[in-house]
Design an enzyme around this catalytic site. Structure first.
Site, short mmCIF file in Angstrom:
data_model
loop_
_atom_site.label_atom_id
_atom_site.label_comp_id
_atom_site.label_asym_id
_atom_site.label_seq_id
_atom_site.Cartn_x
_atom_site.Cartn_y
_atom_site.Cartn_z
CE1 TYR A 120 -4.02 1.92 0.53
CE2 TYR A 120 -3.26 2.47 2.74
CZ TYR A 120 -4.17 2.62 1.72
OH TYR A 120 -5.25 3.47 1.88
CG HIS A 127 -4.25 4.40 -3.38
ND1 HIS A 127 -5.48 4.46 -3.96
CD2 HIS A 127 -4.26 3.27 -2.61
CE1 HIS A 127 -6.21 3.42 -3.59
NE2 HIS A 127 -5.49 2.68 -2.76
NE ARG A 167 -7.96 6.94 8.22
CZ ARG A 167 -7.62 6.10 7.25
NH1 ARG A 167 -8.34 5.00 7.04
NH2 ARG A 167 -6.57 6.34 6.49
CG ASP A 183 -5.48 -6.12 -6.07
OD1 ASP A 183 -5.96 -7.26 -6.20
OD2 ASP A 183 -5.37 -5.55 -4.98
NE ARG A 194 -11.91 0.11 -4.79
CZ ARG A 194 -10.63 0.04 -4.48
NH1 ARG A 194 -10.26 -0.48 -3.32
NH2 ARG A 194 -9.71 0.48 -5.31
CD GLN A 231 -11.27 -2.90 -0.08
OE1 GLN A 231 -11.51 -2.72 -1.28
NE2 GLN A 231 -10.14 -2.49 0.47
CE1 TYR A 276 -11.25 -1.23 7.04
CE2 TYR A 276 -13.53 -1.20 6.26
CZ TYR A 276 -12.48 -0.60 6.94
OH TYR A 276 -12.65 0.64 7.51
CE LYS A 330 -8.16 -4.74 -2.38
NZ LYS A 330 -7.63 -3.79 -3.36
#
Length: 414
Positions: free
Chosen positions: A124, A129, A138, A230, A234, A237, A241, A250
């Site tokens: 990551y 990104h 957030r 990849d 969404r 996820q 997650y 994923k």
């Protein structure tokens, strides 16, 4: 250098590149090791007599793992021999019968996964990104998690669902939470996405459990790079997650390009590493440049439309280098094997047209991305084709990766 093989202008595969791949043909179904040159594949098994005997098994294998395991010095020698053989006036050039049988038109070959992938890790490592995603979920004040600038964040992915370019990907089924606070529902993913990534294959002999690879030694462990998409669900996820991270959102499929471009081919395109502040811990710190000016593009092509380039980014946008990824991966003593695959994570730039996912391009589905022909997208629709391209260029030649493509198939019926 000038090859006796004709290399068209703007080709991804001049003699300065020579990426490795695994191919077969309709006439000969056995998978074998090849090198791309212009519009041809050079079958290395057919010309093994020009290489030292100790390399013959690797050059006649049906995957690249044995070649990867040989290590840095062997890669250098094999590449030099191959370049010499492809130059005008070489022993191969003057051997007409062998030349004609060892060089096969790209249009006649089928490409396969380059290696048996034992383990796959996805990082990551793009600060743009990570910041974008953090702002979405957030807010600006807490965009990056406290650990992000101290270590390369990553997770272990599913190696069995890594597939080669041109393999269709089916829209997944799963649990989602369309309305916060309500009950989850089960059905096809509604927010299907691509992620623009690159990945590298680990090389060298296997390491032992408990053995570290230092950041200074890591460069000799990078065999070569591929393009990656990849695929990501969404909405699945978002619901699944917490607290352990990505799972079924994923594991549905990860597409890589078939040609592995070596670090040696990328050397002319090295650039400064991304500035890091605070200074990483000593086990992650390195002054060696291991960042590359690789231009990256993503096209979306609807079933009945034309392709639209929706993203233009660059590998140099990665905050954490491949060397730091290896050093952190093994600091605990995790062992590595030739053929392990390590991915960058989504590579986004700092402008809206360089965002490497639909999640960012549509800013969480709040705006539509226009496509040529009048259509638009917030996320991928059935029968969309996603094509990833990557290349480096200077005044003399272009080093390309080919393409990494896949078509989205409808979800399985319930």
């Amino acid at each position: 250098m000038k090859s006796f093989v004709s290399v068209p202008e703007n080709s991804d595969f001049p003699i300065q590149n020579l990426p490795y791949g695994i191919f077969s043909t309709q006439e000969k179904s056995e998978r074998r090791v090849g090198v791309a040159i212009g519009e041809y594949v050079l079958d290395l098994g057919m010309i093994k007599q020009y290489y030292p005997n100790k390399y013959h098994d690797a050059l006649t294998a049906n995957v690249l793992n044995s070649l990867m395991a040989l290590g840095y010095d062997a890669w250098k020698e094999i590449r030099q021999i191959t370049q010499n053989l492809l130059q005008e006036g070489s022993a191969l050039h003057t051997n007409s019968n062998l030349k004609d049988t060892a060089l096969i038109p790209l249009a006649l070959v089928q490409m396969h996964l380059p290696a048996n992938i034992g383990d796959y890790t996805d990082f990551y490592s793009s600060i743009h990104h990570a910041t974008n995603v953090g702002i979405m979920f957030r807010g600006n004040d807490n965009a990056l998690m406290p650990n992000w600038k101290h270590l390369p964040v990553g997770y272990h992915g599913r190696a069995s669902s890594v597939v080669v370019s041109n393999t269709p990907i089916r829209r997944p089924l799963g649990q989602t939470l369309p309305v916060d606070g309500a009950d989850p529902v089960f059905g096809p993913c509604r927010l299907f996405d691509f992620e623009l990534e690159m990945a590298f294959f680990v090389g060298g002999p296997p390491t032992q459990l408990g053995e570290r690879v230092t950041v200074d030694d890591a460069a000799k462990r990078v065999f070569g790079f591929v393009l990656m998409n990849d695929w990501s669900a969404r909405d699945i996820q978002k619901w699944e997650y917490q607290p352990l991270g990505p799972f079924t959102a994923k594991n549905l499929g990860t597409t890589i390009s078939p040609w592995v471009v070596t670090v040696a081919a990328l050397e002319p395109f090295k650039v400064d590493n991304f500035p890091q502040k605070p200074t990483p811990f000593p086990y992650l710190y390195h002054e060696q440049h291991f960042n590359f000016d690789i231009k990256l593009e993503v096209d979306i092509k609807p079933a009945k439309g034309v392709a639209t380039t929706v993203c233009r980014s660059n590998y140099r946008n990665l905050y954490w280098t491949a060397l730091q990824q290896i050093a952190h991966h093994t600091v605990t003593g995790c062992n590595l094997n030739p053929g392990d695959l390590m991915a960058s994570g989504t590579i986004s730039g700092d402008t809206a047209d360089s965002f490497g996912s639909m999640l960012e391009l549509s800013w969480r589905g709040t705006k539509a991305i226009p496509l040529l022909g009048g259509e638009s997208r917030k996320f991928l629709q059935d029968n969309d084709e996603v094509v990833v391209r990557g290349y480096c260029r200077n005044d003399d030649f272009k080093i390309g990766f080919g393409t990494c493509s896949g078509i989205v198939l409808p979800a399985m019926t319930l």
